[in-house]
Structures are given as structure tokens and as C-alpha cells.
Design a protein around this motif. Structure first.
Motif, PDB file in Angstrom:
ATOM      1  N   ARG A 285      44.721  32.233  26.606  1.00  0.00           N
ATOM      2  CA  ARG A 285      45.892  33.023  26.242  1.00  0.00           C
ATOM      3  C   ARG A 285      45.729  34.476  26.675  1.00  0.00           C
ATOM      4  N   GLU A 286      44.517  34.997  26.613  1.00  0.00           N
ATOM      5  CA  GLU A 286      44.220  36.370  27.016  1.00  0.00           C
ATOM      6  C   GLU A 286      43.106  36.337  28.047  1.00  0.00           C
ATOM      7  N   GLN A 299      46.721  37.174  42.318  1.00  0.00           N
ATOM      8  CA  GLN A 299      47.042  35.829  41.856  1.00  0.00           C
ATOM      9  C   GLN A 299      47.030  35.736  40.337  1.00  0.00           C
ATOM     10  N   LEU A 300      46.068  36.381  39.714  1.00  0.00           N
ATOM     11  CA  LEU A 300      46.016  36.344  38.254  1.00  0.00           C
ATOM     12  C   LEU A 300      47.215  37.057  37.636  1.00  0.00           C
ATOM     13  N   GLU A 301      47.687  38.127  38.273  1.00  0.00           N
ATOM     14  CA  GLU A 301      48.802  38.885  37.709  1.00  0.00           C
ATOM     15  C   GLU A 301      50.086  38.072  37.688  1.00  0.00           C
ATOM     16  N   ARG A 309      50.917  34.888  29.766  1.00  0.00           N
ATOM     17  CA  ARG A 309      49.575  35.242  29.339  1.00  0.00           C
ATOM     18  C   ARG A 309      49.402  36.757  29.350  1.00  0.00           C
ATOM     19  N   ARG A 310      48.396  37.212  28.632  1.00  0.00           N
ATOM     20  CA  ARG A 310      48.080  38.636  28.583  1.00  0.00           C
ATOM     21  C   ARG A 310      46.881  38.900  29.484  1.00  0.00           C
ATOM     22  N   LEU A 311      47.050  39.823  30.415  1.00  0.00           N
ATOM     23  CA  LEU A 311      46.006  40.138  31.387  1.00  0.00           C
ATOM     24  C   LEU A 311      45.491  41.547  31.131  1.00  0.00           C
TER      25      LEU A 311
END
Length: 348
Positions: A285-286, A299-301, A309-311
Motif C-alpha cells: 500500500r505504501e 514506472q513506480l510513479e 498507492r502512496r509513493l
């Protein structure tokens, strides 16, 4: 791939390979080379106008120039969307240069496009039409394509679209002399996936990516055997290219082989990063990121935004000799270079 900040839609990039017949291949090459000539003529005309009147050509004048250029008998097969896109790109390059001349330095000024730097052939959403294993391209006809299936969840949009969800497309020639088609689709948001863990940490150290879940020791993602073998073959081809005589036929063949192998290495790297980032986003989730490359962070962003999700991006170690922490580089950011000391040109 890019993602919109809106929750009602997302923009998905998609690519396939084209297999034109000999006549279509020659027409595509002629259009590609013609667009390069158009970009050079527009640049020369704008510089001439600036030298005579003190102002460059505006976007309207550039489009009028492109319209007259397309009316020539040798350029009538060029799509109008492609010619207008060349004018728009040059106008954007001029506006970027004159808005930030000191930061970009002399390298930011538009330059003459040489052989090998031809622009892509852009098509509007009203022109491209997919019909099974063939795609209809305006001015070039029906072309066979391969590359998987079209994205799911495409939106209908305005009634003028020939293909569901299609916004635009671009035909280009890759390093292996293969015709490719890149498209941008407008799709519905993804169905949210319930994460299995609360927190995950992603750290990149060279070619290795370590993933830890909930503070426990995780697993390390390393390069596959196929990727290592591809790197070795690329190194051998680079040494072979150095031994070839400049301008010889052997050097041309070695250069083509090296470009194809470099493309395979990039595909292996992208596949590894996509599998890693997708798995992390689905599980946690985080997500906490540290020391990630610009591509991995990109890619993660957008995947974290797709799935809600929280990045969190952690800063790197302090710079040597200062107490200021080093910020993580964002996609598209420029390295810290000394600003150019050239004089600021007059605004147009």
C-alpha cells in the motif's frame, strides 16, 4: 506510458511493428526524408526572418509554410498531420530556447537535422484504423502489423475516431531498420487491487534491485542469464566494430548487428524493471524508494497512481563537502551542470 491526474481516464502508450510492402516502404522512407527537409527549411526561414525583421516565424506562419511545402508535387503524399507536427515541434523548441537560454546553453537551440535524425511520421486519431492484423495509415494504405493486442478498457470518445480510444500515432524507423508504430490510447482507470502488505521498500544498487516487505529481509532482483549473455554479445560486437575500417561494408554490417543487439539489451532491462515494479505496486500500500534510477522511479510513479498507492522517495546521502542532502532525480530532470555564461538573446 504516461498517466493523467484525472481519475476518470488514463493514457496508455502502445507499440507494434509494421510490415509494409516494398512500395509502402519506399513511400514511408520518402516521407520520412521529406519531413527532415521540411524541418531544415523551416529553421532556415525562421532564422532568415529573425535576421531581417528581428522576429522569428510564428506558429501560424510555420503552418502556412508547411502547407505550401506539402502542395509541391514531390511532397503530396505526406500526411498533413505530420507536416503540421514538424512546425509545432520547431515552434516549441524556439519557445523553450528563448524562455530558458541560460540554463540550456547553446545546445538547446534548434539545429539542422542531419541524416539519421529524421522526425517520425505523426497521424491523427481520425486517420489510423485497425482492422484485425492490418492497420490503415493515411496516404500509405493498409499495412500488416504484429505486436500483441490493443490495450483493454479503451474509451469511445468523440464519434470521429476510427479506432476505439486512439488519440494519435507515430510511425518511425528503429535502429534495426524496422518500421514501428507507437500509439497513445485513452483508457478507463484500472480496477483497484487490494494490497497484501502495508509497506515495501525498494532500493537500487547498480544492476541489483532489493525489495523488502514490512521491514523484513526481502529478495534481490538480479539480471537474468539472458540479459547477461546479451550484454556479453553486445560487448563483442562493439569490439568487432572498433576493428572495422571506417566507411567499409563490414563496418555497416557490424553497426547494424550492434544496434539490434543493443535493442535486445534494452528490451531485457525494460522487462525486468516492469515485472519488478508491477509486483511491488500490487503487493504494498505504501512504497518507499531509495537510490532508484529515473526509469525505475518513473514506472513506480505512474503505476502507483494507477492503483492508488502512496509513493515516498527518500533523499540520498549528503553531497561531499556540504551538509545538504542529495535529492533523488526525477524523470526528465537534467544533471547539475554549470550554467552557460553566454549572453541572453533578445526575446522575439
Amino acid at each position: 506510458m504516461t498517466v493523467d491526474t484525472s481519475t476518470t481516464r488514463r493514457y496508455v502508450g502502445w507499440r507494434c511493428r509494421l510490415y509494409p510492402n516494398p512500395a509502402q516502404d519506399s513511400e514511408l522512407l520518402r516521407c520520412r526524408n521529406g519531413l527532415r527537409e521540411l524541418a531544415n527549411e523551416l529553421l532556415a526561414a525562421s532564422q532568415l526572418s529573425y535576421g531581417e525583421t528581428g522576429r522569428r516565424l510564428s506558429l501560424t506562419e510555420m503552418r502556412a509554410f508547411a502547407r505550401e511545402w506539402q502542395r509541391r508535387p514531390e511532397h503530396r503524399n505526406s500526411p498533413a498531420s505530420a507536416t503540421y507536427r514538424v512546425a509545432g515541434d520547431l515552434d516549441r523548441a524556439f519557445r523553450t530556447w528563448f524562455s530558458r537560454p541560460g540554463r540550456r546553453g547553446r545546445r538547446g537551440f534548434p539545429r539542422i537535422k542531419g541524416i539519421g535524425r529524421e522526425p517520425g511520421i505523426y497521424f491523427s486519431n481520425q486517420g489510423i484504423r485497425f482492422e484485425g492484423s492490418r492497420v490503415w495509415l493515411p496516404k500509405f494504405g493498409s499495412v500488416r502489423w504484429k505486436g500483441g493486442s490493443l490495450p483493454r478498457g479503451r474509451l469511445e470518445g468523440p464519434p470521429g475516431r476510427k479506432t476505439l480510444g486512439l488519440l494519435s500515432g507515430r510511425a518511425w524507423l528503429d535502429a534495426g531498420n524496422r518500421w514501428m508504430l507507437s500509439c497513445l490510447f485513452e483508457c478507463a482507470p484500472l480496477t483497484p487491487i487490494e494490497p497484501r502488505t502495508a509497506r515495501a521498500a525498494v532500493r537500487q544498487n547498480g544492476d541489483e534491485i532489493s525489495v523488502s516487505v514490512d521491514g523484513e529481509a526481502g529478495h534481490v532482483v538480479r539480471e537474468s542469464r539472458a540479459l547477461r549473455n546479451a550484454r556479453r554479445r553486445l560487448a563483442r560486437l562493439e569490439r568487432r566494430l572498433e576493428r572495422c575500417e571506417f566507411g567499409s561494408e563490414g563496418r555497416k554490417r557490424a553497426l547494424a548487428l550492434m544496434r539490434n543487439q543493443a535493442r535486445k539489451v534494452r528490451n531485457h532491462q525494460a522487462d525486468l524493471q516492469h515485472k519488478t515494479t508491477t509486483g511491488v505496486v500490487h503487493d504494498a500500500r505504501e512504497i518507499e524508494v531509495e537510490g532508484a534510477s529515473s526509469e525505475l522511479l518513473r514506472q513506480l510513479e505512474y503505476k502507483a497512481e494507477w492503483h492508488g498507492r502512496r509513493l515516498k522517495v527518500r533523499r540520498g546521502p549528503p553531497k561531499p563537502g556540504t551538509g545538504m542532502p542529495r535529492r533523488a532525480r526525477r524523470p526528465g530532470s537534467r544533471s547539475q551542470k554549470r550554467e552557460s555564461r553566454t549572453r541572453r538573446p533578445k526575446a522575439l
